[in-house]
Design a protein around this motif. Structure first.
Motif, short mmCIF file in Angstrom:
data_model
loop_
_atom_site.label_atom_id
_atom_site.label_comp_id
_atom_site.label_asym_id
_atom_site.label_seq_id
_atom_site.Cartn_x
_atom_site.Cartn_y
_atom_site.Cartn_z
N SER A 1 0.82 -1.21 0.00
CA SER A 1 0.00 0.00 0.00
C SER A 1 0.86 1.26 0.00
O SER A 1 0.61 2.20 -0.77
CB SER A 1 -0.93 0.00 1.22
OG SER A 1 -1.66 1.20 1.30
N ARG A 2 1.86 1.28 0.84
CA ARG A 2 2.72 2.47 0.92
C ARG A 2 3.50 2.69 -0.37
O ARG A 2 3.85 3.81 -0.71
CB ARG A 2 3.69 2.35 2.10
CG ARG A 2 3.03 2.46 3.46
CD ARG A 2 4.03 2.95 4.48
NE ARG A 2 3.56 2.75 5.85
CZ ARG A 2 4.22 3.13 6.93
NH1 ARG A 2 5.40 3.74 6.78
NH2 ARG A 2 3.74 2.92 8.12
N LEU A 3 3.77 1.60 -1.08
CA LEU A 3 4.49 1.71 -2.36
C LEU A 3 3.54 2.03 -3.52
O LEU A 3 3.99 2.20 -4.66
CB LEU A 3 5.27 0.43 -2.65
CG LEU A 3 6.74 0.42 -2.14
CD1 LEU A 3 6.81 0.69 -0.64
CD2 LEU A 3 7.41 -0.90 -2.47
N GLY A 4 2.23 2.08 -3.22
CA GLY A 4 1.27 2.52 -4.22
C GLY A 4 0.77 1.46 -5.17
O GLY A 4 0.28 1.78 -6.26
N MET A 5 0.84 0.19 -4.77
CA MET A 5 0.42 -0.89 -5.65
C MET A 5 -1.06 -1.22 -5.49
O MET A 5 -1.63 -1.09 -4.41
CB MET A 5 1.25 -2.14 -5.38
CG MET A 5 2.67 -2.05 -5.89
SD MET A 5 3.58 -3.61 -5.72
CE MET A 5 4.30 -3.39 -4.11
N ARG A 6 -1.68 -1.65 -6.59
CA ARG A 6 -3.03 -2.21 -6.56
C ARG A 6 -2.92 -3.71 -6.36
O ARG A 6 -2.08 -4.36 -6.98
CB ARG A 6 -3.76 -1.92 -7.89
CG ARG A 6 -3.90 -0.46 -8.23
CD ARG A 6 -4.75 -0.29 -9.49
NE ARG A 6 -4.15 -0.94 -10.64
CZ ARG A 6 -3.47 -0.30 -11.59
NH1 ARG A 6 -3.30 1.01 -11.51
NH2 ARG A 6 -2.96 -0.95 -12.61
N ILE A 7 -3.80 -4.29 -5.56
CA ILE A 7 -3.73 -5.72 -5.25
C ILE A 7 -4.83 -6.47 -5.98
O ILE A 7 -5.99 -6.07 -5.98
CB ILE A 7 -3.85 -5.97 -3.74
CG1 ILE A 7 -2.79 -5.17 -2.97
CG2 ILE A 7 -3.73 -7.46 -3.43
CD1 ILE A 7 -1.38 -5.52 -3.32
N ARG A 8 -4.44 -7.57 -6.62
CA ARG A 8 -5.39 -8.52 -7.20
C ARG A 8 -5.08 -9.90 -6.64
O ARG A 8 -3.91 -10.26 -6.47
CB ARG A 8 -5.24 -8.57 -8.74
CG ARG A 8 -5.83 -7.40 -9.48
CD ARG A 8 -7.35 -7.46 -9.53
NE ARG A 8 -7.85 -8.70 -10.06
CZ ARG A 8 -8.00 -8.97 -11.36
NH1 ARG A 8 -7.69 -8.06 -12.27
NH2 ARG A 8 -8.48 -10.14 -11.75
N TYR A 9 -6.13 -10.66 -6.34
CA TYR A 9 -5.94 -12.00 -5.81
C TYR A 9 -6.26 -13.04 -6.88
O TYR A 9 -7.24 -12.89 -7.62
CB TYR A 9 -6.84 -12.21 -4.58
CG TYR A 9 -6.49 -11.27 -3.44
CD1 TYR A 9 -5.42 -11.53 -2.59
CD2 TYR A 9 -7.23 -10.10 -3.24
CE1 TYR A 9 -5.10 -10.67 -1.56
CE2 TYR A 9 -6.91 -9.23 -2.20
CZ TYR A 9 -5.84 -9.51 -1.38
OH TYR A 9 -5.52 -8.64 -0.36
#
Length: 282
Positions: free
Chosen positions: A159-167
């Motif tokens: 989150s702090r690195l600005g990534m979007r998460i997909r599972y």
């Protein structure tokens, strides 16, 4: 926070830069079989200290950023050494084989299978850049098999690195990534090969190369040490995508031979729809 990064090249080095910027208390330790890379990473300030696998007992976070075949070989040893409170995640482009290898490890709960879809065609510590992962998608597989408190630790970093998460499950990941990543790299390598072979007889060909060629063949500059193991690990899916690609190329060639340029126009017009699909992707 003691962050150990195994592999201090583009991917691992970029993680180091961003984690240092996002977490003031982070100390970055580098581990790399290539001593030259390790020295460069230290001189450039990408890492704070050199380390070895024995030092992983003091790690808070371990990031494995080496070729996927090497990751499969080393992952069990890494898990053997780390403490129960340490999160280990990798960044490899294939997931099925790796998840199978760790499935029965007694510290499986410490491992998070991740694949941040980011990078450039360059390699080595000098290629590491800030904000490489900002706005990029990070695919996480089998998250339910990672201890919840360690999931939270990983998600805070992402989150702090600005990534979007997909599972996604590992099998689906490897199948889909063969289409959107692995095939494009093969296409780029083979386009580069075709032009290089032609260039033997036509010395001026590169003087005529425009931005379209440069952007299409850009991925051919990627590291074979990283990509050959990826193709090996995802062999079945890559062969399937290649067959479909070859079929489309053959059909295009046949339309050319028939002078059916109306159909060629329709094929290209139909494919233009990809503009709306990829809108907003860097």
């Amino acid at each position: 926070m003691n962050v150990f990064i195994i592999g201090t090249g583009l991917i691992g080095g970029s993680f180091a830069i961003d984690i240092k910027a996002a977490f003031n208390e982070a100390l970055i330790y580098g581990i790399d079989q290539n001593e030259e890379n390790l020295n460069k990473a230290l001189a450039l300030g990408v890492i704070d200290n050199k380390a070895s696998l024995k030092g992983l007992k003091d790690a808070t976070i371990v990031i494995i950023a080496i070729p996927v075949d090497a990751t499969v070989t080393i992952i069990s040893e890494v898990l053997d050494v780390v403490s129960d409170d340490c999160l280990v995640f990798d960044v490899g482009s294939t997931k099925q084989k790796l998840c199978e290898v760790v499935s029965n490890h007694h510290k499986r709960r410490n491992y998070l299978a991740a694949h941040p879809i980011a990078g450039t065609e360059f390699s080595g510590p000098e290629a590491a850049v800030a904000n490489l992962y900002r706005g990029k998608t990070n695919i996480v597989c089998e998250v339910e098999k990672t201890a919840f408190k360690l999931q939270e630790k990983g998600m805070e970093i992402f989150s702090r690195l600005g990534m979007r998460i997909r599972y996604m499950d590992p099998v689906s990941h490897d199948k889909h990534i063969a289409y959107v990543s692995h095939l494009s790299h093969i296409s780029s390598f083979m386009l580069g090969k075709t032009v290089i072979e032609k260039e033997k007889n036509e010395r001026d060909i590169f003087d005529m190369a425009g931005s379209g060629f440069a952007s299409t063949v850009r991925l051919a500059k990627s590291s074979p040490a990283m990509w050959a193991p990826i193709f090996k690990h995802n062999k079945e899916n890559v062969i399937e995508t290649l067959q479909e690609y070859i079929t489309n190329l053959t059909q295009f060639k046949e339309l050319m031979e028939k002078d059916d340029f109306d159909e060629i126009y329709k094929e290209m017009e139909s494919t233009n729809h990809i503009k709306s699909i990829l809108k907003g992707i860097n």
